[in-house]
Design a protein around this motif. Structure first.
Motif, PDB file in Angstrom:
ATOM      1  N   VAL A   1       1.886  -5.478   1.443  1.00 54.26           N
ATOM      2  CA  VAL A   1       2.683  -5.808   2.627  1.00 54.26           C
ATOM      3  C   VAL A   1       2.348  -4.859   3.771  1.00 54.26           C
ATOM      4  CG1 VAL A   1       5.039  -5.751   3.534  1.00 54.26           C
ATOM      5  CG2 VAL A   1       4.553  -6.932   1.390  1.00 54.26           C
ATOM      6  N   GLY A   2       2.131  -3.590   3.429  1.00 52.27           N
ATOM      7  CA  GLY A   2       1.818  -2.609   4.454  1.00 52.27           C
ATOM      8  C   GLY A   2       0.410  -2.759   5.005  1.00 52.27           C
ATOM      9  N   GLU A   3      -0.503  -3.271   4.195  1.00 52.94           N
ATOM     10  CA  GLU A   3      -1.884  -3.409   4.656  1.00 52.94           C
ATOM     11  C   GLU A   3      -2.078  -4.663   5.488  1.00 52.94           C
ATOM     12  OE1 GLU A   3      -4.170  -1.241   4.569  1.00 52.94           O
ATOM     13  OE2 GLU A   3      -3.179   0.172   3.232  1.00 52.94           O
ATOM     14  N   ASN A   4      -1.486  -5.774   5.026  1.00 55.45           N
ATOM     15  CA  ASN A   4      -1.696  -7.022   5.743  1.00 55.45           C
ATOM     16  C   ASN A   4      -0.491  -7.934   5.511  1.00 55.45           C
ATOM     17  OD1 ASN A   4      -2.526  -9.468   6.762  1.00 55.45           O
ATOM     18  ND2 ASN A   4      -4.648  -9.210   6.074  1.00 55.45           N
ATOM     19  N   HIS A   5       0.480  -7.858   6.411  1.00 54.27           N
ATOM     20  CA  HIS A   5       1.725  -8.580   6.148  1.00 54.27           C
ATOM     21  C   HIS A   5       1.538 -10.100   6.201  1.00 54.27           C
ATOM     22  CE1 HIS A   5       2.653  -7.244  10.546  1.00 54.27           C
ATOM     23  NE2 HIS A   5       1.829  -8.259  10.560  1.00 54.27           N
ATOM     24  N   ALA A   6       0.574 -10.556   7.007  1.00 55.35           N
ATOM     25  CA  ALA A   6       0.364 -11.998   7.109  1.00 55.35           C
ATOM     26  C   ALA A   6      -0.165 -12.549   5.783  1.00 55.35           C
ATOM     27  CB  ALA A   6      -0.604 -12.307   8.238  1.00 55.35           C
ATOM     28  N   ALA A   7      -1.134 -11.834   5.209  1.00 51.01           N
ATOM     29  CA  ALA A   7      -1.698 -12.271   3.935  1.00 51.01           C
ATOM     30  C   ALA A   7      -0.642 -12.230   2.834  1.00 51.01           C
ATOM     31  CB  ALA A   7      -2.883 -11.388   3.570  1.00 51.01           C
ATOM     32  N   ALA A   8       0.146 -11.128   2.817  1.00 47.82           N
ATOM     33  CA  ALA A   8       1.183 -11.006   1.793  1.00 47.82           C
ATOM     34  C   ALA A   8       2.197 -12.142   1.925  1.00 47.82           C
ATOM     35  CB  ALA A   8       1.884  -9.656   1.927  1.00 47.82           C
ATOM     36  N   HIS A   9       2.514 -12.485   3.144  1.00 43.27           N
ATOM     37  CA  HIS A   9       3.449 -13.573   3.405  1.00 43.27           C
ATOM     38  C   HIS A   9       2.866 -14.901   2.906  1.00 43.27           C
ATOM     39  CE1 HIS A   9       6.511 -15.929   5.350  1.00 43.27           C
ATOM     40  NE2 HIS A   9       5.606 -16.574   6.076  1.00 43.27           N
ATOM     41  N   ALA A  10       1.585 -15.102   3.177  1.00 43.37           N
ATOM     42  CA  ALA A  10       0.925 -16.335   2.763  1.00 43.37           C
ATOM     43  C   ALA A  10       0.921 -16.481   1.242  1.00 43.37           C
ATOM     44  CB  ALA A  10      -0.507 -16.357   3.305  1.00 43.37           C
ATOM     45  N   LEU A  11       0.874 -15.310   0.565  1.00 46.63           N
ATOM     46  CA  LEU A  11       0.894 -15.351  -0.900  1.00 46.63           C
ATOM     47  C   LEU A  11       2.301 -15.569  -1.442  1.00 46.63           C
ATOM     48  CD1 LEU A  11      -1.582 -12.453  -1.701  1.00 46.63           C
ATOM     49  CD2 LEU A  11      -1.906 -14.886  -2.198  1.00 46.63           C
ATOM     50  N   GLY A  12       3.280 -15.600  -0.543  1.00 48.84           N
ATOM     51  CA  GLY A  12       4.634 -15.902  -0.976  1.00 48.84           C
ATOM     52  C   GLY A  12       5.534 -14.697  -1.178  1.00 48.84           C
ATOM     53  N   TYR A  13       5.056 -13.511  -0.773  1.00 50.32           N
ATOM     54  CA  TYR A  13       5.920 -12.331  -0.913  1.00 50.32           C
ATOM     55  C   TYR A  13       6.896 -12.262   0.245  1.00 50.32           C
ATOM     56  CZ  TYR A  13       2.677 -10.991  -4.529  1.00 50.32           C
ATOM     57  OH  TYR A  13       1.921 -10.983  -5.647  1.00 50.32           O
ATOM     58  N   LYS A  14       8.101 -11.799  -0.062  1.00 47.59           N
ATOM     59  CA  LYS A  14       9.137 -11.700   0.973  1.00 47.59           C
ATOM     60  C   LYS A  14       8.933 -10.400   1.757  1.00 47.59           C
ATOM     61  CE  LYS A  14      11.980 -15.092  -0.770  1.00 47.59           C
ATOM     62  NZ  LYS A  14      10.991 -16.193  -0.704  1.00 47.59           N
ATOM     63  N   VAL A  15       8.142 -10.487   2.805  1.00 43.44           N
ATOM     64  CA  VAL A  15       7.753  -9.291   3.565  1.00 43.44           C
ATOM     65  C   VAL A  15       8.975  -8.536   4.084  1.00 43.44           C
ATOM     66  CG1 VAL A  15       6.583  -8.503   5.650  1.00 43.44           C
ATOM     67  CG2 VAL A  15       5.525 -10.245   4.204  1.00 43.44           C
ATOM     68  N   ILE A  16       9.899  -9.265   4.689  1.00 42.96           N
ATOM     69  CA  ILE A  16      11.040  -8.593   5.315  1.00 42.96           C
ATOM     70  C   ILE A  16      11.935  -7.939   4.273  1.00 42.96           C
ATOM     71  CG2 ILE A  16      13.144  -9.026   6.637  1.00 42.96           C
ATOM     72  CD1 ILE A  16      11.513 -10.929   8.353  1.00 42.96           C
ATOM     73  N   ARG A  17      12.173  -8.663   3.165  1.00 42.94           N
ATOM     74  CA  ARG A  17      13.030  -8.084   2.124  1.00 42.94           C
ATOM     75  C   ARG A  17      12.397  -6.808   1.557  1.00 42.94           C
ATOM     76  NH1 ARG A  17      14.096 -11.531  -3.069  1.00 42.94           N
ATOM     77  NH2 ARG A  17      15.107 -12.940  -1.601  1.00 42.94           N
ATOM     78  N   ILE A  18      11.101  -6.857   1.292  1.00 42.09           N
ATOM     79  CA  ILE A  18      10.405  -5.689   0.736  1.00 42.09           C
ATOM     80  C   ILE A  18      10.464  -4.512   1.707  1.00 42.09           C
ATOM     81  CG2 ILE A  18       8.122  -4.826   0.092  1.00 42.09           C
ATOM     82  CD1 ILE A  18       7.635  -7.805  -0.924  1.00 42.09           C
ATOM     83  N   ARG A  19      10.215  -4.812   2.964  1.00 41.97           N
ATOM     84  CA  ARG A  19      10.248  -3.733   3.964  1.00 41.97           C
ATOM     85  C   ARG A  19      11.655  -3.163   4.112  1.00 41.97           C
ATOM     86  NH1 ARG A  19       5.969  -5.659   8.635  1.00 41.97           N
ATOM     87  NH2 ARG A  19       4.159  -4.989   7.434  1.00 41.97           N
ATOM     88  N   PHE A  20      12.645  -4.051   4.033  1.00 39.17           N
ATOM     89  CA  PHE A  20      14.027  -3.579   4.187  1.00 39.17           C
ATOM     90  C   PHE A  20      14.378  -2.604   3.061  1.00 39.17           C
ATOM     91  CE2 PHE A  20      18.399  -3.453   5.207  1.00 39.17           C
ATOM     92  CZ  PHE A  20      18.547  -4.021   6.462  1.00 39.17           C
ATOM     93  N   LEU A  21      13.959  -2.961   1.831  1.00 39.84           N
ATOM     94  CA  LEU A  21      14.240  -2.076   0.696  1.00 39.84           C
ATOM     95  C   LEU A  21      13.534  -0.731   0.875  1.00 39.84           C
ATOM     96  CD1 LEU A  21      14.090  -4.653  -2.235  1.00 39.84           C
ATOM     97  CD2 LEU A  21      16.117  -3.455  -1.345  1.00 39.84           C
ATOM     98  N   ALA A  22      12.289  -0.787   1.356  1.00 41.13           N
ATOM     99  CA  ALA A  22      11.547   0.463   1.581  1.00 41.13           C
ATOM    100  C   ALA A  22      12.253   1.321   2.623  1.00 41.13           C
ATOM    101  CB  ALA A  22      10.125   0.145   2.030  1.00 41.13           C
ATOM    102  N   VAL A  23      12.734   0.674   3.695  1.00 41.57           N
ATOM    103  CA  VAL A  23      13.428   1.405   4.758  1.00 41.57           C
ATOM    104  C   VAL A  23      14.711   2.045   4.217  1.00 41.57           C
ATOM    105  CG1 VAL A  23      14.739   1.083   6.892  1.00 41.57           C
ATOM    106  CG2 VAL A  23      12.451   0.107   6.690  1.00 41.57           C
ATOM    107  N   LEU A  24      15.433   1.297   3.363  1.00 37.23           N
ATOM    108  CA  LEU A  24      16.666   1.848   2.769  1.00 37.23           C
ATOM    109  C   LEU A  24      16.344   3.061   1.899  1.00 37.23           C
ATOM    110  CD1 LEU A  24      18.781  -1.240   1.651  1.00 37.23           C
ATOM    111  CD2 LEU A  24      19.160   0.281   3.589  1.00 37.23           C
ATOM    112  N   PHE A  25      15.272   2.960   1.106  1.00 35.72           N
ATOM    113  CA  PHE A  25      14.865   4.085   0.265  1.00 35.72           C
ATOM    114  C   PHE A  25      14.544   5.309   1.130  1.00 35.72           C
ATOM    115  CE2 PHE A  25      11.380   6.509  -1.722  1.00 35.72           C
ATOM    116  CZ  PHE A  25      12.034   6.944  -2.873  1.00 35.72           C
ATOM    117  N   GLY A  26      13.788   5.054   2.197  1.00 38.44           N
ATOM    118  CA  GLY A  26      13.438   6.158   3.105  1.00 38.44           C
ATOM    119  C   GLY A  26      14.683   6.807   3.685  1.00 38.44           C
TER     120      GLY A  26
END
Lengths: 310, 358
Positions: free
Chosen positions: A173-198
């Motif tokens: 997700v951090g390297e290429n969010h468009a590709a990760a999104h295309a593969l079906g990963y929930k980019v925003i949810r993953i980033r939100f969790l990372a931000v909460l951890f930080g």
């Protein structure tokens, strides 16, 4: 000479303690940045974590609860950042800076009634035999529990990022969010969790300062350590192991320069205080070239806004 | 009397301007600029106590504004400018680093009066004031010399400016007078207010063998460290006993209340002039916090004698012969340091370790 030798233990112990808040905050920010988000609000989250941790510890008499509250408060601040940047697509740099300013003010406001209240220090570990070892015993086996928790977080974060599937997805997700999104990963949810951890890690860094390092609440207690932590992530070129080395180096320089002065050795203290920032500037200059950026491991989507429809 | 004069003056001005009588009630605005938070329980806190005294005594004639946490340098100029252009007629800027910004703003606002603390540059509308902090440091230096067992005294400094250096020297001279074997180790933290670093500095000094800590920084962090480690410490600017009741021997307490009230009165009645005030014990600008009950009676008696001797002019903090680190006599036998020598002090006396950073 033996007097100087006897100093090694205390200096080591102080360095480890000084590195701890940097380690917490920088490891948290590393995960955030690995997911492609740049949160410059570390200093603000640290301060809010420090004051909330202190307030809860005073009210409940438990420094453990205080520490948990500090982490929760940091995560709360991070949630605000997440909503603004990930859902409302606000500019990450501007929002992060605003988060710091907000945190400085908010922590001062919450802390008004807590200035000058003393609390009991977090007890130090004591392992019979090991803690009594000469020179290094106290430094290695006589620290507060939080120091070890920060140290343990280094391999844990490394393991998560590089040995688990979830870590792999986060990095993708951090390297290429468009590709990760295309593969079906929930980019925003993953980033939100990372931000909460930080945020939680920054909150812990703050709580360590107010509960353990200087057991008191004082306005602006973090004194720029959040900024050093941010610099540290770049300095470490986004690698957890190097964050540890960097934290020891930065913490070590701080402690060493105080001792150097006390011993009357003639090195300008301003020069030593400046070193961490100088190192960061050098790394930032180097990674501004794309080739070097890839070689140095910087996440490719760092700081870029992701919009699923775009 | 002040009130009558003020009424007359404003009345005349209002008539001349043709302004209605309702505005004659308008209160004079007085601004304060602090370098730290007023919650520091140290330097900025004491200045704010002065502001509160002005409110209490002259609240019917003035309103006060304060800005805390103002960084020294360019930001300070904006804050001071803001106060000056928003109708403040008297502005107190309370830290050394506000000196040049204050003068710059004062030049643009000749009708506003400025008071700068601890600086040395004045102009027609800029007055300066400070306290002779070194007088109190003579007293605590003497106490330190008697209380130390390791003969190593730690001193946490903020910036190597003359005010701090002269404090270190006054402290050391008095300490060596009662204990020639004792020495002072100085650690600079390059900040007026950084609790974490001040605590680190205290720990470093204690690890190096210091058993008494003196500070010239604004937070009580070092007091807590001393309490935790079971050693002695002196508070700075305010009574810091509550941060370390066992460790806190006494503190140098700044007291700006009387000065601020007098200067605001002078601004109100038109007698305000640019001047330099440098007051010590006898001018009520300086106090010592209550002595720790653990201090032996003879140490307290000696400290009180030193304090009253200074107050009555029988003793000076820099009474010759005073030698520098190389052993050279800088202030000759029978002489006292002049104010100028104290205000420009950039050398250590015998008994201080290390060099003054340049």
């Amino acid at each position: 000479m033996s007097a100087e030798l006897a100093l090694i233990g205390p200096i080591l112990a102080a360095m480890l303690a000084a590195a701890t808040p940097l380690l917490f905050a920088a490891l948290g920010e590393l995960v955030v940045e690995k997911s492609g988000v740049l949160n410059l609000g570390v200093e603000g989250m640290m301060l809010v974590g420090a004051v909330c941790g202190f307030a809860v510890a005073v009210q409940t008499g438990s420094s453990t609860l205080g520490f948990v509250a500090g982490a929760a408060a940091g995560a709360g601040m991070a949630a605000l950042f997440g909503v603004l940047t990930l859902l409302l697509l606000a500019n990450q740099v501007a929002t992060g800076l605003a988060l710091t300013l907000f945190g400085v003010g908010l922590s001062a406001l919450i802390g008004q009634g807590f200035v000058g209240i003393p609390i009991a220090d977090v007890p130090e570990l004591y392992i019979p035999g090991l803690t009594d070892l000469p020179v290094i015993g106290k430094a290695l086996f006589g620290q507060d529990a939080l120091v070890y928790l920060a140290l343990a977080a280094v391999p844990a974060v490394h393991w998560f990022l590089y040995a688990t599937r979830k870590g792999l997805i986060l990095r993708a997700v951090g390297e290429n969010h468009a590709a990760a999104h295309a593969l079906g990963y929930k980019v925003i949810r993953i980033r939100f969790l990372a931000v909460l951890f930080g945020g939680a890690m920054s909150g812990m860094a703050g709580a360590f300062l107010s509960l353990d390092y200087t057991p008191m609440w004082a306005e602006g207690i973090s004194s720029g350590r959040g900024w050093i932590a941010l610099a540290l992530v770049v300095f470490a070129t986004w690698k957890p192991g190097r964050v540890l080395l960097g934290a020891w180096l930065f913490g070590g320089v701080t402690i060493a320069q105080l001792h150097v002065q006390g011993l009357g050795i003639d090195i300008p203290s301003q020069l030593l205080s400046m070193l961490p920032y100088l190192a960061t500037v050098v790394v930032l200059v180097v990674i501004s070239r794309d080739v070097a950026r890839i070689r140095l491991n910087a996440p490719a989507s760092l700081g870029k806004v992701f919009h699923p429809d775009a | 009397m002040g009130k009558a004069l003020m009424g007359l003056a404003t009345g005349a001005a209002m008539l001349a301007l043709g302004v209605g009588a309702a505005d004659a009630q308008e209160k004079m605005k007085v601004g304060f600029v602090y370098v730290g938070p007023i919650s520091d329980h140290g330097y900025s806190y004491q200045h704010d106590q002065g502001r509160l005294a002005v409110e209490k005594e002259l609240g019917d004639k003035v309103t006060t504004t304060f800005v805390e946490n103002v960084p020294e340098g360019a930001d300070a100029e904006r804050v001071i400018e803001q106060l000056a252009s928003s109708g403040h007629k008297l502005i107190f800027t309370t830290s050394f680093g506000f000196m040049n910004p204050t003068l710059k703003v004062a030049q643009r606002h000749p009708d506003v009066k400025f008071e700068h603390a601890t600086g040395y540059k004045r102009s027609a509308n800029v007055a300066t004031y400070s306290a002779r902090f070194y007088e109190a440091r003579t007293v605590i230096g003497q106490i330190a010399g008697k209380m130390t067992k390791s003969n190593i005294i730690g001193y946490i400094g903020s910036f190597p400016i003359p005010e701090v250096v002269s404090g270190i020297n006054a402290f050391t001279i008095a300490m060596r007078e009662v204990n020639p074997k004792a020495e002072v180790r100085v650690v600079w933290v390059n900040s007026w207010y950084d609790p974490g670093k001040e605590a680190e500095a205290a720990k470093a000094l204690i690890d190096q063998g210091a058993d008494v800590i003196s500070l010239h920084t604004d937070s009580p962090a070092a007091i807590q460290v001393a309490q935790e480690r079971g050693l002695w410490v002196f508070g700075q600017s305010s009574d810091m006993t509550r941060f370390g009741p066992k460790a806190h021997l006494t503190a140098i307490v700044d007291d700006w209340r009387e000065y601020y009230v007098n200067r605001v009165k002078a601004a109100l009645d038109g007698s305000w002039k640019s001047q330099d005030t440098w007051g010590g014990f006898k001018d009520h600008m300086l106090f010592l916090a209550p002595y720790n009950p653990a201090l032996p009676a003879d140490v307290v008696a000696a400290a009180e004698k030193t304090r009253t001797d200074i107050m009555e002019g029988k003793r000076h903090s820099f009474q010759g012969p005073v030698k520098d680190q190389s052993g050279k006599v800088v202030i000759a036998e029978g002489k006292q340091a002049t104010d100028e020598q104290i205000l420009k002090m950039d050398w250590y006396v015998e008994g201080v370790q290390g060099k003054v950073p340049k």
